[in-house]
Design a protein around this motif. Structure first.
Motif, PDB file in Angstrom:
ATOM      1  N   PRO A  75      16.937  -2.631  38.787  1.00  0.00           N
ATOM      2  CA  PRO A  75      18.397  -2.540  38.962  1.00  0.00           C
ATOM      3  C   PRO A  75      19.091  -1.732  37.883  1.00  0.00           C
ATOM      4  O   PRO A  75      20.290  -1.451  38.010  1.00  0.00           O
ATOM      5  N   GLN A  76      18.392  -1.355  36.808  1.00  0.00           N
ATOM      6  CA  GLN A  76      18.998  -0.501  35.786  1.00  0.00           C
ATOM      7  C   GLN A  76      18.783   0.982  36.079  1.00  0.00           C
ATOM      8  O   GLN A  76      19.254   1.826  35.326  1.00  0.00           O
ATOM      9  N   SER A  77      18.094   1.280  37.172  1.00  0.00           N
ATOM     10  CA  SER A  77      17.862   2.662  37.565  1.00  0.00           C
ATOM     11  C   SER A  77      18.821   3.066  38.672  1.00  0.00           C
ATOM     12  O   SER A  77      18.962   2.351  39.681  1.00  0.00           O
ATOM     13  N   GLY A  78      19.467   4.216  38.527  1.00  0.00           N
ATOM     14  CA  GLY A  78      20.352   4.696  39.574  1.00  0.00           C
ATOM     15  C   GLY A  78      19.614   4.988  40.861  1.00  0.00           C
ATOM     16  O   GLY A  78      20.173   4.822  41.964  1.00  0.00           O
ATOM     17  N   ASP A  79      18.353   5.397  40.770  1.00  0.00           N
ATOM     18  CA  ASP A  79      17.555   5.678  41.967  1.00  0.00           C
ATOM     19  C   ASP A  79      17.328   4.414  42.805  1.00  0.00           C
ATOM     20  O   ASP A  79      17.146   4.501  44.025  1.00  0.00           O
TER      21      ASP A  79
ATOM     22  N   PRO B 185       5.572  -0.332  39.204  1.00  0.00           N
ATOM     23  CA  PRO B 185       6.688  -0.040  40.122  1.00  0.00           C
ATOM     24  C   PRO B 185       8.070  -0.310  39.534  1.00  0.00           C
ATOM     25  O   PRO B 185       9.042   0.267  40.006  1.00  0.00           O
ATOM     26  N   THR B 186       8.192  -1.159  38.520  1.00  0.00           N
ATOM     27  CA  THR B 186       9.514  -1.493  37.977  1.00  0.00           C
ATOM     28  C   THR B 186       9.855  -0.704  36.722  1.00  0.00           C
ATOM     29  O   THR B 186      10.989  -0.768  36.241  1.00  0.00           O
ATOM     30  N   TYR B 187       8.923   0.041  36.158  1.00  0.00           N
ATOM     31  CA  TYR B 187       9.171   0.763  34.914  1.00  0.00           C
ATOM     32  C   TYR B 187       9.932   2.065  35.183  1.00  0.00           C
ATOM     33  O   TYR B 187       9.686   2.753  36.174  1.00  0.00           O
ATOM     34  N   MET B 188      10.834   2.378  34.282  1.00  0.00           N
ATOM     35  CA  MET B 188      11.470   3.697  34.273  1.00  0.00           C
ATOM     36  C   MET B 188      10.758   4.553  33.230  1.00  0.00           C
ATOM     37  O   MET B 188      10.505   4.101  32.109  1.00  0.00           O
TER      38      MET B 188
END
Length: 595
Positions: free
Chosen positions: A44-48, A254-257
């Motif tokens: 949820p911290q990723s704009g994508d 999958p959850t890492y930016m």
């Protein structure tokens, strides 16, 4: 049997559960295709992430409209108005949760943007980067010439690409990737880059074996090498499917930016992709920072996340991110309002950066200037690319662009182009070191420009010659006294002579009586070295001596052949720094150092 007005059989409407299931299947397929191609982080911290969920919502609504017969409702002759109302009521009931989810996503994104704005969190943004104050003369020691990078990225890539052209068995199948990274490898500053498949057909025919080699370019000697691997690299950016670096990382985490992965090799020459992990530390979307990295073996694809990365890794923190964080630190030092009005004590970094090797780590260098001035620097930053340890060194003087202009002005008749400078300690003076390139991107000369007084400019066809002229100018201009200058000349009687052939050139190693240091001179550049004998009296110009040194690179030698103390000079040409033995395994071919 139900028939339509035109006599055709009407399909019985699907059940509500069947339509929902079909819509979900369509949405899932579209989502999987989008995820495979775009690789958004499920965070949820990723704009994508919001774009991805929004696409799924829109896909479900469109599918529901189609399966509910909305398209048939456009034909009013074939469908009565009451049927249209019935379908609309059905869509409203079926898609209401999706609409609520979509609106909620928009609300969260907007609120997240607001609470992450610097105007509300100025203190947090200011503290993203901890900046200590350092002492330049004490902490930045004079480094040896075999540690000073004399190439920039473009020149290194040019040499690497040219090396690929000499390999007949690779040139038709593979290309130089231009994805080079500067690292310290076995104590040497080098740039490393993988090769890439020439095209899709070449990938298909070679993917089983993988990429068979990578390229190493020595930043000091300007020597390029293609290092062959016993087992090819299966994971790279030139892989279009599952073995693509970003796709393999996304499936594994999958959850890492991630920041853009960089190619490195460990001390044994094993290739890796270093993928820095990005986190947000302020609000929902603000305060971008780096927290560890995933190390991916380029041969096997094995991945391991390290919050504290191994010491051999040189590139974790993105230089642009560090510069962005310093700009927050410098502009918000006295609050957000002051950063716009008044701007008391507001500073920013200059445009551009370079790398320097210190203490077996790679440091990013950039200048610091006042936000109201673009004519001079207040000092400069050095930031460790692995740990993000950052120090500010006060050194008022010329900006990097002004120093480049001064250096180019001295050699303007030759048409050389100045690269972005490095900051060195020469005779305890902050000094810009600037390689000068010709039109072919090859380094042909070097310049040293004093930071405080950029009218002090020395040039030379070798680093040693440039340095010697520079320290003489420091004394002539009154910046330092003769007593304070480092020793760059030695005279005495030859006690021992040795020779060796390095990179096809003969070097003579001269030791004087009462001195344990050997001074190297090139026979090609100093022909008189060939006729020297033990017992001859000579004067040798050499690089700066820092403490005890076993070997120093010399630029010229003069010989007293008359026995009356008068030296017969030998006019020197450029002398490259002494090549260092390399332990790089399995080298296919090398390019000799550029002149």
């Amino acid at each position: 049997m139900n028939q339509s007005a035109n006599g055709k059989k009407r399909r019985s409407p699907r059940s509500k559960a069947g339509k929902i299931l079909l819509n979900l299947v369509v949405t899932l397929v579209v989502g999987l295709v989008y995820f495979y191609v775009s690789l958004p982080a499920l965070n949820p911290q990723s704009g994508d992430f919001y774009s991805f969920i929004g696409l799924l919502c829109i896909t479900y609504v469109i599918s529901a409209l189609i399966t509910s017969g909305f398209s048939s409702g456009l034909d009013q002759a074939a469908m009565p108005k009451e049927h249209f109302k019935e379908y609309f009521r059905f869509i409203k009931q079926q898609c209401l949760p999706i609409g609520v989810l979509f609106l909620a996503l928009i609300a969260v994104a907007l609120v997240g943007q607001v609470i992450s704005m610097p105007i509300f969190r100025a203190g947090a943004y200011r503290d993203l980067l901890t900046v200590e104050t350092g002492d330049f003369a004490k902490e930045i020691t004079q480094i040896s010439f075999d540690e000073i990078p004399t190439l920039d990225k473009d020149s290194a890539n040019y040499l690497g690409d040219r090396q690929m052209g000499t390999l007949s068995d690779m040139v038709s199948q593979f290309d130089y990737s231009n994805e080079s990274t500067q690292i310290n490898y076995q104590g040497r500053p080098v740039r490393v880059a993988p090769i890439a498949y020439a095209d899709l057909i070449k990938w298909f025919t070679n993917r089983t074996q993988g990429l068979p080699a990578y390229v190493v370019v020595d930043m000091v000697t300007q020597e390029a090498k293609v290092v062959r691997l016993s087992e090819g690299m299966k994971y790279s950016f030139s892989e279009p499917l599952n073995r693509n670096v970003m796709r393999h990382l996304r499936f594994s985490y999958p959850t890492y930016m991630f920041d853009t992965p960089r190619f490195e090799i460990d001390e044994e020459g094993t290739p890796y992709w270093i993928a820095p992990r990005i986190i947000k530390t302020i609000g929902l979307f603000g305060g971008t920072d780096t927290k560890g990295a995933v190390l991916m073996n380029a041969i096997t694809g094995e991945c391991q996340y390290y919050e504290e990365v191994p010491s051999w890794v040189d590139n974790v923190c993105n230089p642009n991110l560090i510069m962005e964080q310093y700009n927050y630190h410098g502009t918000l030092v006295n609050g957000f309002i002051n950063s716009i009005f008044g701007q008391r004590d507001v500073t920013v970094v200059t445009q551009g950066y370079n790398y320097i090797a210190l203490n077996d780590d790679v440091y990013m260098y950039t200048g610091v200037t006042s936000i109201n001035s673009d004519q001079s620097n207040l000092g400069f930053l050095l930031s460790n690319q692995r740990t993000k340890e950052t120090k500010f060194y006060k050194a008022p003087g010329a900006t990097e662009e002004a120093a480049k202009a001064s250096a180019q002005g001295v050699v303007q008749d030759l048409g050389y182009t100045a690269t972005f400078p490095l900051l060195l300690n020469i005779a305890d003076e902050p000094t810009y070191f600037i390689p000068l390139k010709d039109a072919a991107n090859l380094v042909k000369s070097y310049a040293m420009v004093n930071v405080a007084r950029y009218d002090i400019v020395a040039t030379g066809s070798s680093v040693t010659a440039c340095e010697q002229q520079y320290i003489q100018l420091l004394a002539q201009k009154g910046v330092t006294s003769e007593e304070e200058l480092p020793q760059t000349q030695v005279s005495g009687v030859i006690a021992e002579i040795r020779s060796a052939v390095l990179d096809g050139n003969t070097y003579y190693f001269l030791r004087l009586e009462g001195d344990e240091t050997f001074y190297t001179v090139s026979a090609a550049q100093n022909p008189t070295a060939v006729i020297l004998n033990v017992g001859d009296t000579v004067t040798i110009q050499h690089e700066i001596r820092e403490g005890a040194s076993d070997i120093l690179s010399g630029s010229s030698v003069t010989l007293d052949r008359r026995g009356d103390g008068a030296a017969v000079p030998v006019v020197p040409s450029a002398v490259p720094a002494l090549p260092q033995p390399s332990e790089t395994p399995a080298v296919e071919e090398s390019i000799p150092p550029a002149a």
